[in-house]
Design an enzyme around this catalytic site. Sequence first.
Site, PDB file in Angstrom:
ATOM      1  N   GLY A 157       0.850  -1.190   0.000  1.00 11.34           N
ATOM      2  CA  GLY A 157       0.000   0.000   0.000  1.00 11.34           C
ATOM      3  C   GLY A 157       0.884   1.238   0.000  1.00 11.34           C
ATOM      4  O   GLY A 157       2.042   1.199  -0.431  1.00 11.34           O
ATOM      5  N   ARG A 158       0.311   2.331   0.524  1.00 13.58           N
ATOM      6  CA  ARG A 158       1.055   3.598   0.498  1.00 13.58           C
ATOM      7  C   ARG A 158       2.375   3.506   1.245  1.00 13.58           C
ATOM      8  O   ARG A 158       3.412   3.966   0.771  1.00 13.58           O
ATOM      9  CB  ARG A 158       0.197   4.708   1.120  1.00 13.58           C
ATOM     10  N   ILE A 159       2.341   2.905   2.455  1.00 17.88           N
ATOM     11  CA  ILE A 159       3.577   2.861   3.264  1.00 17.88           C
ATOM     12  C   ILE A 159       4.578   1.889   2.640  1.00 17.88           C
ATOM     13  O   ILE A 159       5.781   2.174   2.571  1.00 17.88           O
ATOM     14  CB  ILE A 159       3.243   2.499   4.729  1.00 17.88           C
ATOM     15  N   ARG A 180      -2.128  -8.492  -2.374  1.00 18.86           N
ATOM     16  CA  ARG A 180      -3.285  -9.110  -3.045  1.00 18.86           C
ATOM     17  C   ARG A 180      -3.350  -8.691  -4.504  1.00 18.86           C
ATOM     18  O   ARG A 180      -3.542  -9.490  -5.393  1.00 18.86           O
ATOM     19  CB  ARG A 180      -4.563  -8.678  -2.332  1.00 18.86           C
ATOM     20  N   ALA A 240       3.539  -2.975  10.860  1.00 19.69           N
ATOM     21  CA  ALA A 240       2.114  -3.009  10.497  1.00 19.69           C
ATOM     22  C   ALA A 240       1.256  -3.107  11.762  1.00 19.69           C
ATOM     23  O   ALA A 240       0.854  -2.087  12.335  1.00 19.69           O
ATOM     24  CB  ALA A 240       1.848  -4.167   9.552  1.00 19.69           C
ATOM     25  N   ARG A 241       0.988  -4.301  12.200  1.00 19.88           N
ATOM     26  CA  ARG A 241       0.207  -4.531  13.409  1.00 19.88           C
ATOM     27  C   ARG A 241       0.704  -5.807  14.075  1.00 19.88           C
ATOM     28  O   ARG A 241       1.134  -6.743  13.384  1.00 19.88           O
ATOM     29  CB  ARG A 241      -1.275  -4.736  13.080  1.00 19.88           C
ATOM     30  N   GLU A 270      -0.016  -5.975  22.572  1.00 20.58           N
ATOM     31  CA  GLU A 270       0.703  -4.825  23.128  1.00 20.58           C
ATOM     32  C   GLU A 270      -0.225  -3.992  24.022  1.00 20.58           C
ATOM     33  O   GLU A 270      -1.439  -3.984  23.786  1.00 20.58           O
ATOM     34  CB  GLU A 270       1.289  -3.953  21.988  1.00 20.58           C
ATOM     35  N   HIS A 288       5.591   0.889  19.364  1.00 16.89           N
ATOM     36  CA  HIS A 288       4.560   1.384  18.432  1.00 16.89           C
ATOM     37  C   HIS A 288       4.689   2.899  18.217  1.00 16.89           C
ATOM     38  O   HIS A 288       3.751   3.665  18.505  1.00 16.89           O
ATOM     39  CB  HIS A 288       3.160   1.021  18.947  1.00 16.89           C
ATOM     40  N   ILE A 289       5.852   3.290  17.687  1.00 16.70           N
ATOM     41  CA  ILE A 289       6.111   4.729  17.514  1.00 16.70           C
ATOM     42  C   ILE A 289       6.463   5.096  16.068  1.00 16.70           C
ATOM     43  O   ILE A 289       7.015   6.163  15.813  1.00 16.70           O
ATOM     44  CB  ILE A 289       7.256   5.209  18.452  1.00 16.70           C
TER      45      ILE A 289
HETATM   46  C1  DGY Z   1      -1.648   3.802  12.742  1.00 17.44           C
HETATM   47  O1  DGY Z   1      -1.937   4.953  12.424  1.00 17.44           O
HETATM   48  O2  DGY Z   1      -2.333   2.830  12.420  1.00 17.44           O
HETATM   49  C2  DGY Z   1      -0.418   3.625  13.557  1.00 17.44           C
HETATM   50  O3  DGY Z   1      -0.147   2.293  13.796  1.00 17.44           O
HETATM   51  C3  DGY Z   1      -0.549   4.388  14.865  1.00 17.44           C
HETATM   52  O4  DGY Z   1      -1.500   3.759  15.648  1.00 17.44           O
END
Ligand code: DGY
Length: 323
Positions: A157-159, A180, A240-241, A270, A288-289
């Site tokens: 995606g964008r990132i 995908r 990501a997550r 987390e 998560h920064i």
């Molecule tokens: C987001 O914007 O999804 C980053 O993970 C910050 O929570």
Amino acid sequence: MNPKPRVLIARQIFPEIVERLRRHVDVTTNDAPVDWPRDELIARLQGHDGVFVAATEPIDATLVAACPQLKAVCSMAVGYNNIDVAACSARGITVTNAPDVLTDTTADFGFALMLAAARRITESEHFLRSGRWQRWSHDFFCGADVHAATLGILGMGRIGQAIARRGALGFDMKVIYHNRSRLAPELEAPLGARWVDKETLLREADHLVIVVPYSKASHHAIGAAELALMKPTATLTNVARGGVVDDAALAQALRERKIAAAALDVFEGEPEVHAALLAVPNIVLTPHIASATVATRTKMALLAADNLIAVLHGRAPLTPVKA
Ligand code: DGY
């Protein structure tokens, strides 16, 4: 005159954002550094038309059913796996997120983590700080080159594309990705990016960066079987997550040197971090920064505020999330 719409800001946020909202809506704030659990959030949301959230507030079907006045859920995060968008849509609640404004900042951080893992930056700093540095030697903290290596991106995606740009244009990396859908040729060409299947991505990447959103489909997309396909010299970075990577399997792969190193900004469950990850040396861990610069966090919060103002005054949201 109709009363102003009422908004609950569910977490502490920059004062200028609160002020901006106050000019347009009635605001209730959370002034404590605490995340309200779902039931407390439900209680506090009564009588409010909109809620300002980030990636942590659980906006699930129970909350939606218990807050009949709610019309807008606006998040300052780009990821929205904490929000049941289908439940919101079914009740006519608009959901918005904060795309674009954090793309480059997050890509910078993902790239920094990848460099830190590949070049063993935090691992060697811990060594130095612990007073163990006695002498230089030829193989002292040798890591892996990043320039001219193969950058593998899961989730383009964008990132993902912003990370690919940094790798291809700044570090002369060969870019492969799995997503995908394939990028349009005009987006692939300037990056020399090549779509590959997931197995090829895992086998060929020198440095794998995970930027895929969390969903049931991406849960543990990287587990023991996937890690086993990677090169023993490879690194893995996740911005990501939590939950996309199986943290226990990753810790084991690092311990057994199935891969060389990893860098994580996000974790399953987390702010708890799996004890096995804390015990391995060849990992960079950050809380998560990835989007955390003052400028970017301000833009993210401003976008959430402007979405709330628009929706609650009957205008179209700027960045709606579709169910
Ligand atoms: C987001 O914007 O999804 C980053 O993970 C910050 O929570």
